[in-house]
Write a protein that holds these residues in place. Sequence first.
Motif, PDB file in Angstrom:
ATOM      1  N   ASN B   3       0.823  -1.198   0.000  1.00  0.00           N
ATOM      2  CA  ASN B   3       0.000   0.000   0.000  1.00  0.00           C
ATOM      3  C   ASN B   3       0.852   1.241   0.000  1.00  0.00           C
ATOM      4  OD1 ASN B   3      -1.202  -2.218   1.541  1.00  0.00           O
ATOM      5  ND2 ASN B   3      -3.032  -0.948   1.268  1.00  0.00           N
ATOM      6  N   LEU B   4       2.083   1.011   0.327  1.00  0.00           N
ATOM      7  CA  LEU B   4       2.943   2.123   0.645  1.00  0.00           C
ATOM      8  C   LEU B   4       3.171   3.040  -0.537  1.00  0.00           C
ATOM      9  CD1 LEU B   4       4.115   2.909   3.154  1.00  0.00           C
ATOM     10  CD2 LEU B   4       6.264   1.891   2.470  1.00  0.00           C
ATOM     11  N   LYS B   5       3.690   2.496  -1.589  1.00  0.00           N
ATOM     12  CA  LYS B   5       4.076   3.339  -2.722  1.00  0.00           C
ATOM     13  C   LYS B   5       2.860   3.998  -3.368  1.00  0.00           C
ATOM     14  CE  LYS B   5       8.465   2.243  -2.655  1.00  0.00           C
ATOM     15  NZ  LYS B   5       8.535   2.111  -1.187  1.00  0.00           N
ATOM     16  N   ASN B   6       1.754   3.299  -3.367  1.00  0.00           N
ATOM     17  CA  ASN B   6       0.624   3.773  -4.130  1.00  0.00           C
ATOM     18  C   ASN B   6      -0.378   4.565  -3.314  1.00  0.00           C
ATOM     19  OD1 ASN B   6       1.758   1.148  -4.986  1.00  0.00           O
ATOM     20  ND2 ASN B   6       0.721   1.755  -6.884  1.00  0.00           N
ATOM     21  N   ALA B   7      -0.116   4.739  -2.059  1.00  0.00           N
ATOM     22  CA  ALA B   7      -1.062   5.481  -1.242  1.00  0.00           C
ATOM     23  C   ALA B   7      -0.328   6.420  -0.301  1.00  0.00           C
ATOM     24  CB  ALA B   7      -1.939   4.534  -0.437  1.00  0.00           C
TER      25      ALA B   7
END
Lengths: 246, 246
Positions: B3-7
């Motif tokens: 979820n990190l990179k995209n949110a």
Amino acid sequence: MKNLKNAPAGEKTALIGNAALLVQDYPRVPLTVDCVIFGFEENKLKVLLIRSDLEVYKGKWSLLGDVVHENEDLDDAAYRVLQERTGMTNVYLKQVHTFSSPHRHPGGRVVTVAYASLLNIKHHELCITENELHWHNVRTVRDMAFDHREIIDTCYNWLQKSIQEHPLGFNLLPEKFSLRELQNLYEAILNVELDRRNFRKKFFSMDFLIDTGEFEEDVKHRPGKLYRFDFAKYEKSKRKWIGIDF
Amino acid sequence: MKNLKNAPAGEKTALIGNAALLVQDYPRVPLTVDCVIFGFEENKLKVLLIRSDLEVYKGKWSLLGDVVHENEDLDDAAYRVLQERTGMTNVYLKQVHTFSSPHRHPGGRVVTVAYASLLNIKHHELCITENELHWHNVRTVRDMAFDHREIIDTCYNWLQKSIQEHPLGFNLLPEKFSLRELQNLYEAILNVELDRRNFRKKFFSMDFLIDTGEFEEDVKHRPGKLYRFDFAKYEKSKRKWIGIDF
DNA sequence: GCAAAAGTGTTGTCCTTACACCCATGC
DNA sequence: GCATGGGTGTAAGGACAACACTTTTGC
């Protein structure tokens, strides 16, 4: 590994000179780590979850995870996720199991390595803005994305077993704790009730608790003594267990 | 996971519609399984190894392994390796640990999932033509390729622990066995000496041994009774263990 | 003084350990 | 008949389970 295809039966000395070429032809799979981060609060065992950011899992809860980077060790990847998500380092972390069901991820084959992590909720300030990061009751949380309910169950079973064999529980408590807190922790994790007197006797006889001389404060009854766990002494006295029992 | 990179922080509802597109961009790594196949013979715990077919590991011993195929579950891959190598099916097999050190394979990054397997050597006809497939003494074998010594150690530790908690040992023995054989097995795996009388008492009191009425043959002393393990009864009577001990 | 939880000891039971002698078989 | 390992019983000690009363504090 890897001898079957390239070494037909009977062919004895067909040594492979260029290992890199060999590996180049290996099938590759996306690999992630997922962290099952346990905490303890209000006498309940909690697990840290976020909302899934996948449309198909809209509204469902998800473990904290990430892809494993190139040439990154899995342990390092798990520590990275922890650090990025909770800001915490020096946290207890252990690889538990690798999940590989081909259809566990709706986007296609993704293999994930599950890590269990124990941390003291009080040491951790949640940044609630990110994906509704929240603590959830381990035994009751439902509506999970992917196979994350299964992963949590596996890690929870691992925790129940490990806490009886190793002093892991102290990673979930403040540095100084009362015996009541410790017992509540064990009761919550093992989902049993324990006799207070026998529980105390057991822990005192292990002789790993250091009396801090301090007492609980802000309790509306007789305050209990606060103890620390003597990790150094425990490390020195580790013994090997022999006992057949099943 | 993921979820990190995209949110980015604060962005709450950026749901990802196409999971397949997301996964497409994940880094991919070569993934293998390695089987630590334990056997028991001549009162020694053995492990099944072949010669490495890599030039850099010329003359070194290697576990039996293979790449994981596309959309293949890891358990299936491990069973496949076992079946291809030993012709045996219905063998005890358990995932133990995943090894991911970036430089564990000379051909580049390869992550491997280690499985421990227990089989009865007597049931297994080795096809010795293939890469010098041989049984080796677990504790003394050296000159291993890759990190396979470490993998064996990890699986051996797992075995020592598990055999005390679960009736795994019977997978290493013939269906009918004497108590002496059983004790030799435990002594070999745990690397201890046990009192014969107490060992017998322990197992009889568990009440999982079925007296076959048969006796050892071709021994040059009083023949011992042969027993079978009552797996069905064991399965029914499994109990949950509560006991804090460390 | 009452509620609430801290703190403490004893007893019986069971499990584990240590240990020694007779028995059945092959040679 | 002797060597080899099979087969059994008992006693002591340690761990665990069950159980009740006194103490300290906040209110």
